[in-house]
Design a protein around this motif. Structure first.
Motif, short mmCIF file in Angstrom:
data_model
loop_
_atom_site.label_atom_id
_atom_site.label_comp_id
_atom_site.label_asym_id
_atom_site.label_seq_id
_atom_site.Cartn_x
_atom_site.Cartn_y
_atom_site.Cartn_z
N GLU A 80 -33.23 6.74 -19.94
CA GLU A 80 -33.51 8.07 -20.50
C GLU A 80 -33.02 9.17 -19.57
O GLU A 80 -32.44 10.15 -20.02
CB GLU A 80 -35.01 8.23 -20.74
CG GLU A 80 -35.53 7.51 -21.95
CD GLU A 80 -37.02 7.73 -22.15
OE1 GLU A 80 -37.39 7.99 -23.30
OE2 GLU A 80 -37.79 7.65 -21.18
N SER A 109 -27.13 6.65 -27.93
CA SER A 109 -28.51 7.00 -28.24
C SER A 109 -29.43 5.92 -27.71
O SER A 109 -28.99 4.83 -27.36
CB SER A 109 -28.71 7.16 -29.76
OG SER A 109 -28.44 5.94 -30.41
N LEU A 110 -30.72 6.25 -27.65
CA LEU A 110 -31.74 5.31 -27.18
C LEU A 110 -32.79 5.12 -28.26
O LEU A 110 -33.12 6.05 -28.98
CB LEU A 110 -32.41 5.84 -25.91
CG LEU A 110 -31.51 5.96 -24.68
CD1 LEU A 110 -32.24 6.72 -23.59
CD2 LEU A 110 -31.08 4.59 -24.19
N ASN A 111 -33.33 3.91 -28.34
CA ASN A 111 -34.42 3.60 -29.26
C ASN A 111 -35.64 3.22 -28.42
O ASN A 111 -35.73 2.09 -27.94
CB ASN A 111 -34.03 2.46 -30.19
CG ASN A 111 -35.10 2.16 -31.22
OD1 ASN A 111 -36.28 2.38 -30.98
ND2 ASN A 111 -34.70 1.64 -32.35
N ASN A 169 -38.71 2.60 -29.23
CA ASN A 169 -39.55 1.55 -29.81
C ASN A 169 -39.04 0.16 -29.47
O ASN A 169 -39.82 -0.75 -29.17
CB ASN A 169 -39.66 1.71 -31.32
CG ASN A 169 -40.36 3.00 -31.70
OD1 ASN A 169 -41.25 3.47 -31.00
ND2 ASN A 169 -39.94 3.61 -32.79
N LYS A 170 -37.74 -0.01 -29.51
CA LYS A 170 -37.14 -1.32 -29.22
C LYS A 170 -36.66 -1.44 -27.78
O LYS A 170 -36.18 -2.49 -27.37
CB LYS A 170 -35.96 -1.57 -30.16
CG LYS A 170 -36.36 -1.74 -31.60
CD LYS A 170 -35.14 -2.09 -32.42
CE LYS A 170 -35.53 -2.33 -33.87
NZ LYS A 170 -34.35 -2.68 -34.68
N LYS A 171 -36.76 -0.33 -27.03
CA LYS A 171 -36.23 -0.28 -25.66
C LYS A 171 -34.78 -0.75 -25.64
O LYS A 171 -34.36 -1.58 -24.83
CB LYS A 171 -37.08 -1.10 -24.69
CG LYS A 171 -38.53 -0.64 -24.64
CD LYS A 171 -38.94 -0.34 -23.25
CE LYS A 171 -40.40 -0.03 -23.13
NZ LYS A 171 -40.76 1.31 -23.44
N SER A 172 -34.01 -0.19 -26.60
CA SER A 172 -32.61 -0.56 -26.72
C SER A 172 -31.74 0.70 -26.66
O SER A 172 -32.22 1.82 -26.76
CB SER A 172 -32.35 -1.31 -28.02
OG SER A 172 -32.57 -0.47 -29.14
N ASN A 203 -27.87 2.29 -28.04
CA ASN A 203 -26.66 2.18 -28.84
C ASN A 203 -25.53 2.58 -27.90
O ASN A 203 -25.54 3.69 -27.36
CB ASN A 203 -26.72 3.10 -30.06
CG ASN A 203 -25.46 3.00 -30.87
OD1 ASN A 203 -24.51 3.74 -30.62
ND2 ASN A 203 -25.46 2.11 -31.84
N ASP A 233 -25.82 -2.13 -30.51
CA ASP A 233 -27.15 -1.93 -29.93
C ASP A 233 -27.43 -3.09 -28.98
O ASP A 233 -27.19 -4.25 -29.34
CB ASP A 233 -28.22 -1.89 -31.01
CG ASP A 233 -28.19 -0.60 -31.81
OD1 ASP A 233 -27.97 0.46 -31.20
OD2 ASP A 233 -28.38 -0.66 -33.03
#
Length: 63
Positions: A7, A29-31, A33-36, A38, A49
């Motif tokens: 982040e 980008s970052l997710n 929720n999934k700690k993943s 793109n 991803d």
């Protein structure tokens, strides 16, 4: 790389080298929720991803 560090890199005005599977990538980008993340490979247009733990932080690049 921990998600919190991903982040910081993603939100930083500076450029950082990020490596995935030995290749330099951009974090698109970052997710949370999934700690993943793109990612987009710099040497070709592939986008995918991946878990943030698979990314390696490289050096800070000059702006």
């Amino acid at each position: 790389m921990k998600f919190e560090r991903a982040e910081e890199i993603y939100n930083s005005p500076s450029n950082y080298e990020v490596i995935y599977d030995g290749n330099p990538v951009w974090i698109n980008s970052l997710n949370p929720n999934k700690k993943s993340a793109n990612i987009k490979f710099l040497n070709h247009n592939a986008v995918m991803d991946v878990p943030v733990g698979f990314l390696i932080e490289g050096k800070k690049l000059s702006s």
